[in-house]
Design a protein around this motif. Sequence first.
Motif, PDB file in Angstrom:
ATOM      1  N   MET A   6       6.306  13.211   8.725  1.00  9.31           N
ATOM      2  CA  MET A   6       5.044  13.894   8.735  1.00  9.31           C
ATOM      3  C   MET A   6       4.006  13.008   8.324  1.00  9.31           C
ATOM      4  N   GLY A   7       2.722  12.736   9.146  1.00 10.70           N
ATOM      5  CA  GLY A   7       1.400  11.968   9.114  1.00 10.70           C
ATOM      6  C   GLY A   7       1.763  10.480  10.158  1.00 10.70           C
ATOM      7  N   VAL A  52       4.789   6.311   4.844  1.00  5.40           N
ATOM      8  CA  VAL A  52       5.080   6.320   6.249  1.00  5.40           C
ATOM      9  C   VAL A  52       5.771   5.422   6.861  1.00  5.40           C
ATOM     10  N   LEU A  53       5.345   4.175   6.847  1.00  2.00           N
ATOM     11  CA  LEU A  53       6.206   3.158   7.709  1.00  2.00           C
ATOM     12  C   LEU A  53       7.482   2.844   6.986  1.00  2.00           C
ATOM     13  N   GLY A  54       7.431   2.858   5.566  1.00  4.48           N
ATOM     14  CA  GLY A  54       8.592   2.512   4.879  1.00  4.48           C
ATOM     15  C   GLY A  54       9.864   3.508   5.006  1.00  4.48           C
ATOM     16  N   VAL A  55       9.389   4.678   4.985  1.00  4.97           N
ATOM     17  CA  VAL A  55      10.259   5.843   5.325  1.00  4.97           C
ATOM     18  C   VAL A  55      10.750   6.028   6.662  1.00  4.97           C
ATOM     19  N   ASN A  56       9.744   5.751   7.823  1.00  5.03           N
ATOM     20  CA  ASN A  56      10.182   5.548   9.296  1.00  5.03           C
ATOM     21  C   ASN A  56      11.193   4.473   9.551  1.00  5.03           C
ATOM     22  N   GLY A  92       0.856  -1.237  -0.075  1.00  3.91           N
ATOM     23  CA  GLY A  92      -0.034  -0.141   0.005  1.00  3.91           C
ATOM     24  C   GLY A  92       0.808   1.397  -0.173  1.00  3.91           C
ATOM     25  N   LEU A  93       0.449   2.298  -0.606  1.00  3.67           N
ATOM     26  CA  LEU A  93       1.213   3.668  -0.812  1.00  3.67           C
ATOM     27  C   LEU A  93       1.186   4.329   0.432  1.00  3.67           C
ATOM     28  N   MET A  94       0.340   4.375   1.507  1.00  2.00           N
ATOM     29  CA  MET A  94       0.579   4.950   2.856  1.00  2.00           C
ATOM     30  C   MET A  94       1.485   4.227   3.641  1.00  2.00           C
TER      31      MET A  94
END
Length: 469
Positions: free
Chosen positions: A436-437, A292-296, A286-288
């Motif tokens: 962010m997010g 978010v989780l991938g970048v974090n 999934g995109l979100m």
Amino acid sequence: MDRARRLAFLVDSADYFNELAEALRQAEHEIWVVGWDFNPDIPLRPGHEDECRLGELFQQALDAKPDLVIRILVWAMGPVYSGKSLKVFQENGILGHERVCLKFAMRQPVWSSHHQKIVVIDDSIAFIGGIDLTARRWDDSNHLPTNPLRVSPNGKPYEAVHDMQVMIDGSAARSISDIVRHRWAQANEEIPRHRPVQTTRWPAHRMPDLENCRVALALTQPDAKSPIRRGQSNRLALNAIHAAESHIYIEAQYLTSFSIADAMAKRLAEENPPEIVVVTTRLCHGLMEKLVLGVNRQRLIRRLKRVDRQNRLRVMYAVVPDEAGELHDVYIHSKLLIVDDRFIRVGSSNLNNRSEGLDTEADLAIEAHSPQERAAIAGLRHRLLAEHLASTPKEICETFEECGTLGQTIDRHNVNARGLRDFKVDVQKGKTEPVMGTALVDPSRPFHPVAHLRRRMQHIGTRLISLIF
């Protein structure tokens, strides 16, 4: 604390589903299923002569045992979120049977999910871990890139997936049943008064990994009145990391918990830090999740590597080769923490913010008090590393005893196409704080919009009054 008469570590869902199928056939009175998602159309033993779907096995058990009742509790949004199990809302087929009761867990805080993965049979044997009875979970330990048996009920293939469950009996199984009954009462406002008498349900063919051992059950209950009960699993993990002496071995679907990162960073900054090996997934669904989780995950790894001045940290992902030699990622779905040879936690809790205090989780923990228990914990770690490195538990054990470190053990055996690969991050460049997010996608605590709005209005009112008077 409870006592398990017998306990077995079930590595990958083929192992789990085999034992579950046998246990379901022996059920006499009650079957409880609690999960994030549920799909009765999944096959439990693909490729075997007695292959049948979960719903068919339920039907056979109900036909054979007139007193049997099956109760299923699923997070209301699980089938919607996964997109794999929407037909559970129709309650057709086995779900329409008069002795099958399906309920949806809806009474959680806003944005919270019911995430426990438990099966209990006759209060006598229980299964707890990270595996839901739903699509895209079955795989064996070979994790072949292409496996004709690894398909969803609609026939669509999916990637190799690694996971874990624990099978347990004795008084600990009854305590796990208590957890399930409590969740059922929260969702349904009623709980069956009758409880079956415990009997022997342990499969005769299965040698337990541990016998007569003490276990603890740690929960995350975001709606609990007591703060102590809201985040037991996370506190248990933090305490275990703090107490580590030599090494920490982690398998995690997500690696985005900044409280866990703080604890690991503190240990890595010590003069003589423990080794930390994390096997996680590189895949994002999934995109979100990716944004978010991938970048974090990248930022968290960068943060840890910046304090790891003695090269004691390894963050890796598992790969398997196809016939042409091209490497494919294994989706790590397990939620496991092993500290030294003294402690293990396995269950539904991810290493993300949600599992700290927002989602409903259940984990089982063991603290070793005997040489046999320490050997069992070390044996599981060696078994898992052997699977990832295309080796054997015996070879991993011998190498570890010779060199004494997880890192050297991995390096010596990580010579095949199938193996573990280091996550590559730019340590010097890039941010280390949550993206962010994060507070929206991966919050760590419940959000109460009405109470929040009330406090904001009170604050605005107070400010207005102070300006007027």
